[in-house]
Design a protein around this motif. Structure first.
Motif, short mmCIF file in Angstrom:
data_model
loop_
_atom_site.label_atom_id
_atom_site.label_comp_id
_atom_site.label_asym_id
_atom_site.label_seq_id
_atom_site.Cartn_x
_atom_site.Cartn_y
_atom_site.Cartn_z
N GLY A 43 0.81 -1.20 0.00
CA GLY A 43 0.00 0.00 0.00
C GLY A 43 0.85 1.26 0.00
N ALA A 44 0.17 2.42 0.05
CA ALA A 44 0.88 3.69 -0.01
C ALA A 44 1.82 3.89 1.18
N ALA A 45 1.37 3.53 2.38
CA ALA A 45 2.20 3.71 3.57
C ALA A 45 3.45 2.86 3.47
N ASP A 46 3.28 1.61 3.10
CA ASP A 46 4.41 0.69 3.01
C ASP A 46 5.39 1.13 1.92
N THR A 47 4.87 1.58 0.80
CA THR A 47 5.72 2.02 -0.31
C THR A 47 6.61 3.19 0.09
N SER A 48 6.00 4.20 0.70
CA SER A 48 6.78 5.37 1.11
C SER A 48 7.74 5.02 2.23
N ALA A 49 7.32 4.17 3.16
CA ALA A 49 8.18 3.78 4.28
C ALA A 49 9.45 3.09 3.78
N ARG A 50 9.31 2.19 2.83
CA ARG A 50 10.47 1.44 2.33
C ARG A 50 11.44 2.34 1.58
N LEU A 51 10.91 3.27 0.81
CA LEU A 51 11.78 4.20 0.10
C LEU A 51 12.58 5.06 1.07
N ILE A 52 11.89 5.61 2.07
CA ILE A 52 12.55 6.49 3.02
C ILE A 52 13.50 5.71 3.92
N ALA A 53 13.08 4.52 4.34
CA ALA A 53 13.92 3.70 5.23
C ALA A 53 15.22 3.31 4.56
N GLU A 54 15.17 3.01 3.26
CA GLU A 54 16.38 2.62 2.54
C GLU A 54 17.41 3.75 2.58
#
Length: 323
Positions: A43-54
């Motif tokens: 989902g949108a939350a997971d997608t943005s979280a993974r990009l930022i976390a990386e």
């Protein structure tokens, strides 16, 4: 002698200047970091979280693990983090629902203003109201007419009770004087699947989830929920310009930590999050996902969160919304 005194003074000054740098480098725990997300993967939350976390992991030299804890519109994850370690080793990608809506709707086991503390704003974006082709409508006006002609037969999906998508529907119910039935899910991915399967009529979806299906002509976009059309969706009108001035129901994610986390650690995480959210490459990718970066100071996000809480609390009271 005079030269020795000068050298000693310079060394003392240099030592004093070096102390803050060394201290700052030690503020983040030297062990794996958990970034908790309250929704399912994809989902949108997971997608943005993974990009930022990386990027956070790359910049800080830490291993950052995404922990998905879906359920109850994100409240389960917020409850989990509220009881988490207070040493900076756990962060939460908090969301508008659990932080500013759910506490007005139900009994929650955490106080978002005490048990969780702001780190920085994250991203924001409007939802887009989409319907399946069989609904037989192509504009918001036609959709409202359908809802009025078939009271309680037109429904809308949300990513969970108390989520931004839920509140967008309730706000439209109030503004348009209709009675769409709310159908909550445990995340945007499940809601979208039922919309595509024509098991629900409509869904206030995050743009990254909905737009691929719009492009495939499997869904019809009716309106977005921000005050202005986003640059990446210039052809879709807003609810506000479609007959309901002032209508705004933004979705947003932000970084928070367990209450009691020391200020120096929170300040360091703020510095790192803001650095990532202002990185041109990250900004470009988030924009492609249909999201607008929202880096803030800790104080700015605290004020924003209070404003949002007051707004949704007032609407929930006026609508008499209860679980």
């Amino acid at each position: 002698m005079k030269i020795n005194k000068i050298l000693n003074s310079l060394l003392l000054c240099a030592g004093a200047l070096m102390v803050p740098v060394t201290h700052a480098a030690q503020e983040l725990p030297d062990r794996p970091i958990s970034l908790v997300v309250g929704f399912v993967a994809g989902g949108a939350a997971d997608t943005s979280a993974r990009l930022i976390a990386e990027r956070l992991g790359h910049n800080t030299g830490r291993s950052i693990a995404i922990i998905n804890k879906p359920g109850a519109g994100g409240n389960i994850a917020h409850q989990f983090v509220a009881k988490g370690p207070k040493d900076g080793s756990m962060l939460l990608l908090g969301s508008v629902g659990p932080l500013t809506i759910s506490p007005h709707l139900m009994e929650v086991s955490y106080d978002p203003f005490k048990d969780l503390v702001p780190v920085s704003g994250g991203v924001n974006f409007p939802n887009v109201l989409v319907v399946h082709n069989a609904a037989g409508v192509k504009t918001l006006k036609e959709f409202i007419a359908l809802a009025k002609s078939e009271p309680e037969k037109v429904d809308y999906a949300s990513s969970g009770f108390g989520a931004a998508s839920h509140m967008a529907g309730e706000l439209l119910n109030m503004e348009a004087d209709v009675n769409m039935v709310h159908v909550p899910y445990k995340g945007g991915a499940q809601a979208m699947q039922d919309l595509l399967g024509e098991r629900v009529t409509s869904y206030f979806s995050a743009p990254p989830t909905a737009m691929p299906y719009v492009e495939e002509k499997r869904l019809i976009p009716l309106a977005t929920t921000g005050l202005k059309r986003p640059a990446y969706l210039p052809e879709i009108p807003t609810v506000a310009e479609s007959g309901y001035p002032g209508f705004e129901a933004l979705n947003w994610y932000a970084f928070v930590a367990p209450g009691g986390t020391p200020d120096p650690i929170l300040d360091r995480w703020n510095e790192e999050v803001v650095k990532v959210l202002t990185d041109p490459e990250v900004v470009k990718k988030l924009t492609e996902f249909g999201m607008t970066p929202q880096p803030t100071t800790r104080e700015e996000f605290a004020a924003f969160m209070k404003k949002e809480s007051d707004k949704w609390g007032r609407i929930i009271k006026e609508r008499n919304i209860k679980k």
